[in-house]
Design a protein around this motif. Structure first.
Motif, short mmCIF file in Angstrom:
data_model
loop_
_atom_site.label_atom_id
_atom_site.label_comp_id
_atom_site.label_asym_id
_atom_site.label_seq_id
_atom_site.Cartn_x
_atom_site.Cartn_y
_atom_site.Cartn_z
N TYR A 61 0.85 -1.21 0.00
CA TYR A 61 0.00 0.00 0.00
C TYR A 61 0.88 1.25 0.00
O TYR A 61 1.82 1.35 0.77
CB TYR A 61 -0.90 -0.01 1.23
N TYR A 86 -2.10 -1.27 -7.03
CA TYR A 86 -3.21 -2.22 -7.08
C TYR A 86 -3.31 -2.85 -8.47
O TYR A 86 -3.50 -4.06 -8.61
CB TYR A 86 -4.52 -1.51 -6.76
N VAL A 110 -4.16 -10.28 0.65
CA VAL A 110 -4.48 -8.90 1.03
C VAL A 110 -3.85 -8.65 2.40
O VAL A 110 -4.20 -9.32 3.39
CB VAL A 110 -5.99 -8.65 1.08
N SER A 116 -1.20 -2.61 6.20
CA SER A 116 -1.29 -1.68 5.08
C SER A 116 -1.10 -0.24 5.55
O SER A 116 -0.49 0.58 4.84
CB SER A 116 -2.63 -1.84 4.36
N LEU A 156 -9.05 -1.20 0.99
CA LEU A 156 -8.79 -2.65 0.94
C LEU A 156 -10.05 -3.44 0.62
O LEU A 156 -10.00 -4.48 -0.04
CB LEU A 156 -8.19 -3.12 2.27
N SER A 160 -10.14 -5.91 -2.46
CA SER A 160 -10.43 -7.32 -2.26
C SER A 160 -11.50 -7.79 -3.25
O SER A 160 -11.40 -8.87 -3.85
CB SER A 160 -10.90 -7.58 -0.83
#
Length: 318
Positions: A61, A86, A110, A116, A156, A160
């Protein structure tokens, strides 16, 4: 059974022809991103014969902010799914999923909200010398940090769902913050849990194989008992509760049984087989996915991992 059938049966708590297995490791730096990473994952899958292939996430991140004091956290915003870090990860996931096809379940990694946020707080040239500003600043002045955790959780959750859209069968959510030495249980319930739950609830019912990994040592498992996930994994060999105790608490399938610094790393094959058979003797074959406490060392021979996967098939209890 094929790999997918085997995993589905294990998640449902049904009988399996052998316990399915999933192991993973970080690839060498030259194979961590891009097409080299895709090929590294596929080679790992072919040579180890795992039932579950986890796509590692080396695209951490980013917020391009170095946090020096609690007030700096207010500068962190929710990164959009269109962010380059991402998109690079999603490209790798899609390529791996396309190559594996229906043969096996591919899951996407993740990094949880706590990890993150830590990644977001560091500039590329920063080092770990400052300690962990997430926990340090939550203790000093929580409100600005919580605003950042709120933004990271939203980001997130969207990421996801994008991983699932890219073809992943589920999410491997690496949760941090539950270590007893980091926060009190009351602090964890306030500072970390609500944001973890936001991400996990966003994918609840969306993925077929969502795995909750509770990372690090000396963790309190009880606060995680209501985290939604199909399977739970933690390191019983890191001063954590044994798998039997955790399985009773979670009441769902678990992944584990293999010491992540044990025989699977250095062999010999007979010791690997003995450890796997001992884990199955102890835990039984239903509601279990064979795996390690955590990520294996990069140096682990693929032949050793394959030996662990295949040892499940020779267990006398089958």
């Amino acid at each position: 059974m094929n790999k997918r059938e085997r995993v589905r049966a294990a998640v449902a708590g049904a009988a399996v022809d052998r316990v399915p297995a999933g192991f993973w490791l970080h690839f060498p730096p030259a194979e961590q991103t891009g097409s080299a990473a895709v090929q590294a994952h596929l080679r790992f899958y072919r040579e180890t014969d795992v039932d579950i292939l986890k796509v590692m996430n080396e695209h951490l991140y980013q917020a391009d902010i170095t946090v020096r004091n609690p007030a700096d956290w207010r500068q962190i915003r929710a990164a959009p799914v269109t962010a380059s870090f991402y998109q690079q990860q999603l490209d790798e996931i899609k390529q791996v999923c396309d190559a594996v096809g229906d043969e096996a379940m591919v899951i996407a990694t993740v990094h949880g909200v706590f990890a993150s946020a830590f990644h977001a707080s560091r500039s590329p040239e920063d080092t770990l010398a400052r300690g962990n500003p997430v926990s340090d600043h939550l203790h000093a002045d929580p409100e600005p940090v919580l605003a950042a955790l709120d933004a990271v959780a939203d980001s997130l959750a969207a990421f996801s769902l994008a991983c699932l859209d890219a073809g992943a069968a589920g999410i491997y959510y690496a949760a941090l913050g539950g270590e007893s030495y980091r926060f009190s249980q009351e602090e964890f319930e306030r500072y970390i849990k609500p944001y973890d739950l936001r991400v996990l609830r966003a994918i609840e019912g969306a993925g077929e194989l969502n795995i909750l990994h509770i990372c690090k040592d000396n963790v309190r498992l009880k606060p995680y008992a209501d985290y939604p996930a199909h399977v739970v994994n933690w390191g019983e060999n890191e001063d954590n509760p044994p798998l039997e105790e955790g399985r009773a608490l979670f009441g769902r399938p678990i992944l584990g049984g293999v010491h992540f610094r044990g025989p699977v790393v250095n062999g010999p094959e007979s010791a690997i087989r003995d450890e796997v058979h001992g884990a199955l003797d102890r835990l039984g074959a239903q509601g279990l996915l064979l795996g390690a406490d955590c990520t294996l060392p990069t140096s682990t021979p693929y032949a050793n991992i394959r030996a662990a996967v295949h040892a499940a098939a020779t267990w006398p209890g089958n």
